[in-house]
Design a protein around this motif. Structure first.
Motif, PDB file in Angstrom:
ATOM      1  N   ARG A  13       0.834  -1.208   0.000  1.00  0.00           N
ATOM      2  CA  ARG A  13       0.000   0.000   0.000  1.00  0.00           C
ATOM      3  C   ARG A  13       0.866   1.254   0.000  1.00  0.00           C
ATOM      4  N   ASN A  14       1.881   1.282   0.868  1.00  0.00           N
ATOM      5  CA  ASN A  14       2.730   2.462   0.973  1.00  0.00           C
ATOM      6  C   ASN A  14       3.571   2.674  -0.272  1.00  0.00           C
ATOM      7  N   GLN A  15       4.026   1.616  -0.903  1.00  0.00           N
ATOM      8  CA  GLN A  15       4.851   1.756  -2.092  1.00  0.00           C
ATOM      9  C   GLN A  15       4.018   2.097  -3.316  1.00  0.00           C
ATOM     10  N   ASN A  16       2.750   1.760  -3.320  1.00  0.00           N
ATOM     11  CA  ASN A  16       1.914   1.957  -4.500  1.00  0.00           C
ATOM     12  C   ASN A  16       0.806   2.991  -4.283  1.00  0.00           C
ATOM     13  N   ARG A  17       0.943   3.818  -3.277  1.00  0.00           N
ATOM     14  CA  ARG A  17      -0.046   4.862  -3.042  1.00  0.00           C
ATOM     15  C   ARG A  17      -0.053   5.824  -4.210  1.00  0.00           C
TER      16      ARG A  17
END
Length: 180
Positions: A13-17
């Protein structure tokens, strides 16, 4: 297994926000914030040397938008970029949803006004909300300025505004000036 799966999902989630809105703050320091749909900062980037001084040692990633605005304006005050005499700021909000952009623009402008009023600064807050603008993107990239400032300058030029000598403003004449 559950901990590993949850950790993997959070990392993914954090890498692909994806960012939802871009917000530009221009005084002379120029700063770009990208926020997600939850109004959390994905990135804060200084667009010039003065912007680097404002963001010095700040980690705004994952901060709430209100906290980030307070930190940026507070640093501009602390570093002397916003004063009683140098009191103009341009806030530009870019979002595909015009109503969302306008609402963010108004909210951020109100937050900045409150911060500056608390510091006894009667500010001039210019603001604009817009969708993608390829011309502003190109001008910003070519001239190392923010999209918001490029858009403001383009609007001034297209309005045929003249200087005190009656000469039409040019992009080159305006691009290096502070917002004040």
């Amino acid at each position: 297994v559950i901990v590993v799966c949850i950790g993997g999902l959070l990392l993914f989630r954090n890498q692909n926000r994806m960012y939802d809105s871009e917000i530009y703050f221009d005084v002379n320091p120029s700063i770009e914030l990208k926020i997600d749909k939850d109004r959390e900062v994905i990135s804060a980037v200084a667009l010039n040397d003065d912007g680097m001084k404002v963001l010095d040692n700040m980690n705004l990633k994952d901060a709430n938008l209100t906290v980030a605005v307070n930190a940026i304006i507070g640093s501009m005050l602390k570093n002397g970029y916003l004063t009683v005499t140098e009191n103009s700021i341009l806030v530009s909000v870019k979002n595909k949803d015009a109503s969302k952009a306008k609402a963010l623009e108004e909210e951020i402008s109100n937050d900045i006004s409150a911060i500056l009023n608390a510091s006894s600064i009667n500010a001039s807050i210019l603001s604009q909300a817009y969708d993608d603008d390829a011309n502003a993107q190109n001008l910003a990239a070519e001239n190392n300025i923010s999209e918001g400032k490029a858009r403001l300058i383009s609007n001034i030029i297209s309005s045929n505004i003249t200087d005190s000598k009656g000469n039409l403003y040019t992009f080159d004449a305006l691009k290096d000036l502070s917002i004040n």
